[in-house]
Structure formats: C-alpha cells, structure tokens
Enzyme design. Sequence first.
Site, PDB file in Angstrom:
ATOM      1  CG  LEU A  33      75.864  41.006 -13.622  1.00  0.00           C
ATOM      2  CD1 LEU A  33      75.959  42.387 -12.734  1.00  0.00           C
ATOM      3  CD2 LEU A  33      75.411  40.050 -12.719  1.00  0.00           C
ATOM      4  CG  HIS A  34      69.719  38.383 -16.625  1.00  0.00           C
ATOM      5  ND1 HIS A  34      68.877  38.379 -15.334  1.00  0.00           N
ATOM      6  CD2 HIS A  34      70.691  37.179 -16.527  1.00  0.00           C
ATOM      7  CE1 HIS A  34      69.171  37.069 -14.890  1.00  0.00           C
ATOM      8  NE2 HIS A  34      70.054  36.562 -15.698  1.00  0.00           N
ATOM      9  N   GLY A  36      67.211  40.288 -14.206  1.00  0.00           N
ATOM     10  CA  GLY A  36      67.053  39.327 -13.052  1.00  0.00           C
ATOM     11  C   GLY A  36      67.920  39.729 -11.743  1.00  0.00           C
ATOM     12  CG  HIS A  37      72.248  38.790 -12.462  1.00  0.00           C
ATOM     13  ND1 HIS A  37      72.341  38.435 -13.913  1.00  0.00           N
ATOM     14  CD2 HIS A  37      72.436  37.465 -11.856  1.00  0.00           C
ATOM     15  CE1 HIS A  37      72.733  37.153 -13.840  1.00  0.00           C
ATOM     16  NE2 HIS A  37      72.789  36.768 -12.756  1.00  0.00           N
ATOM     17  CD  GLN A  61      77.886  27.298  -8.773  1.00  0.00           C
ATOM     18  OE1 GLN A  61      78.217  28.012  -7.743  1.00  0.00           O
ATOM     19  NE2 GLN A  61      76.554  27.843  -9.422  1.00  0.00           N
ATOM     20  CB  SER A 186      73.999  34.161 -17.451  1.00  0.00           C
ATOM     21  OG  SER A 186      73.783  35.000 -16.251  1.00  0.00           O
ATOM     22  NE  ARG A 187      74.194  27.281 -17.895  1.00  0.00           N
ATOM     23  CZ  ARG A 187      74.399  27.396 -16.497  1.00  0.00           C
ATOM     24  NH1 ARG A 187      73.202  27.986 -15.880  1.00  0.00           N
ATOM     25  NH2 ARG A 187      75.234  26.930 -15.809  1.00  0.00           N
TER      26      ARG A 187
HETATM   27  P1  AMP Z   1      73.821  33.248 -11.372  1.00  0.00           P
HETATM   28  O1  AMP Z   1      74.501  34.506 -11.824  1.00  0.00           O
HETATM   29  O2  AMP Z   1      73.090  32.426 -12.628  1.00  0.00           O
HETATM   30  O3  AMP Z   1      74.290  32.229 -10.508  1.00  0.00           O
HETATM   31  O4  AMP Z   1      72.585  34.036 -10.557  1.00  0.00           O
HETATM   32  C1  AMP Z   1      72.992  34.774  -9.471  1.00  0.00           C
HETATM   33  C2  AMP Z   1      71.440  34.931  -8.754  1.00  0.00           C
HETATM   34  O5  AMP Z   1      70.589  35.637  -9.580  1.00  0.00           O
HETATM   35  C3  AMP Z   1      70.978  33.789  -8.169  1.00  0.00           C
HETATM   36  O6  AMP Z   1      70.412  33.902  -6.789  1.00  0.00           O
HETATM   37  C4  AMP Z   1      69.850  33.440  -9.097  1.00  0.00           C
HETATM   38  O7  AMP Z   1      68.671  32.743  -8.629  1.00  0.00           O
HETATM   39  C5  AMP Z   1      69.313  35.131  -9.484  1.00  0.00           C
HETATM   40  N1  AMP Z   1      68.512  35.172 -10.753  1.00  0.00           N
HETATM   41  C6  AMP Z   1      69.107  34.466 -11.979  1.00  0.00           C
HETATM   42  N2  AMP Z   1      68.065  34.591 -12.911  1.00  0.00           N
HETATM   43  C7  AMP Z   1      67.046  35.522 -12.372  1.00  0.00           C
HETATM   44  C8  AMP Z   1      65.751  35.719 -13.023  1.00  0.00           C
HETATM   45  N3  AMP Z   1      65.491  35.704 -14.038  1.00  0.00           N
HETATM   46  N4  AMP Z   1      65.159  36.422 -11.734  1.00  0.00           N
HETATM   47  C9  AMP Z   1      65.445  36.695 -10.737  1.00  0.00           C
HETATM   48  N5  AMP Z   1      66.522  36.351 -10.341  1.00  0.00           N
HETATM   49  C10 AMP Z   1      67.420  35.689 -11.158  1.00  0.00           C
END
Ligand code: AMP
Length: 282
Positions: A33-34, A36-37, A61, A186-187
Amino acid sequence: MKICRTIKEIQTELNPLRSKNETLGLVPTMGALHRGHLSLVESCKKTCSITVVSIFVNPTQFNNSEDLENYPNTLDQDIAALEAHNVDFLFLPERSEMYPDKADVQIQLGSITSELEGEFRPGHFDGVGLVVSKFFNIIQPNHAFFGQKDVQQFYVIKKLRDSLNFPIDLVKVPTEREANGLAMSSRNLRLDEDQRNEARLIYKCLSGAKEGLLNGQSIESTKEQVVELFNSSERLALEYFEIVDIKNFKPVNEVKDDSQIALCIAAHIGQVRLIDNLMLFS
Ligand code: AMP
C-alpha cells in the site's frame, strides 16, 4: 481493525452490520500500500460508516507469471497503515479461499476488455472481472472505491456492475503522484533511484501531450512527440500511448469537447511495467 482471513469470518462480521443499516464501503487492493491506496481509504471513510479493505494478489489477472511472483509484499507495513487510518476490517484471504477449485468460471465483458491494457495483457480484465465479482458477492458493499490511475479498469468494473446488476455505487478517486509527477504504484517499489527518476518522463509526456492537444495540436503530431521523447530515453520503453474515448477505449480521430477523452500510456523500465493516464478535459 479486525483481520478476517476466510469468507465465513468476514460475512459473520458484516451481516449484522448490514441489517443495522450501516453503510459498507469496499476498497479492493493487492497490497504494498501507498498514498494512492490510502486516498481510496480516506474517500471511503468520508462516505461510509464501515470501511472494508481487501488485500489479495489475484493470480487470475496476471498474464505474466514473473510479474505475479515478483509482486511486492509489505504486509506488516500495510496492516500498520490501515490501522492508522482506522479501517474497520481487513479481508486477507489465501488464494485457496478465493479459488478453492480451478477458476473455471469466466467473466467476459466485451470489446472494452480487448483495447489497450487488454491488448497487451490478454485475459487481464477477465481475471479482474472474476475477482471483483467475487468480492462484490462476498462483501456486498454499498460503495466500492477504485483509482483513476487504472482508468480502463474502472470502466470495465462499471460495465461489470451494470451487466450483472450489482447494486453498488462505484467511486473513482483521483491519482496520487510523487512530487516529481510519477503516479504512485506498488510496482514503483521495484525501481531503483535512477529508474524512479527516469520514470518521471511518463507524466511529463502525458502533461505535454494534454497541453498540446488543448492548444490545438493534432493527434498525429502529439503521438509523434511522445514517441520521440521516449526514443530519447535510455531506460524507458514505450509500450503504447493512445488518446481514447472512455466510452469504449478506442483511439479517437479528433478531439471533440463533448467526448470524454483519456490519454493513456504504458511503458517498461527494467523488468517493471508502469501505466498512467490523464483526462483531457479535467
Ligand atoms: P492495486 O493494489 O494496484 O490493485 O490498486 C488497488 C486500487 O488502488 C485500484 O483501484 C487502483 O486504481 C488504486 N490505485 C493504485 N494506484 C493509485 C494511485 N496512485 N492513486 C490513486 N489510486 C490508486
């Protein structure tokens, strides 16, 4: 924060809350998590009385097994961050809990899933559709929160919601960026400092292209400009840059004020694949 690892456990917790008229919000994630999450979590907490976050790295996926194996895992930090944000429940299932049998049900959502990300990651959105359907059925949230960062994913999930009549409000949350413009992902944890620095180019290209288009630059020369910028980078390789209508994610031939246009990009740096986007008119 209560951590539930099985479907039975989370449902036993949530069922009584639902009948007490609490508003349930779901934030699905794959962990690492960052900020954005956490902005999704914050939006959820503003709208909903109960916030459920899921962390599950969904194998169906991933079209690339190396990407799946190397997906970052920072679980202890994730739990601490979610606790600090007063999340109510963390749903943390094992793969065998989500897929006790071989995943032989298929969700296919039509042509939107074969454009852009779908073209370069075949089957990706089928896996997203399947896991999100499972989460919607397991958690039965009133609202679910997704990031603009994965704009195509948002519209695929909207199609899923509409096609299968999930009574769930979908909320799209703006992209959180590093100070240099790089979209948080996350990457990014897999990038070294030089790569992180160089990856700024992705946002630079998107903002330059947006500005050019808004100033009347043609689609063709905008695309050429992006390709040239990438050609000047030693580390970054462009996979695609497209200017699309979010109705169907097909490339547009002209810029019209009444269409919802997104500038979408995917690029590789080292072994890492990054995506980003900007909306043209917002
Ligand atoms: P992930 O863990 O990458 O599957 O992302 C989980 C959720 O967080 C998804 O709805 C992503 O679109 C959202 N997300 C990922 N990166 C960001 C970011 N930088 N800003 C806002 N939401 C994000």
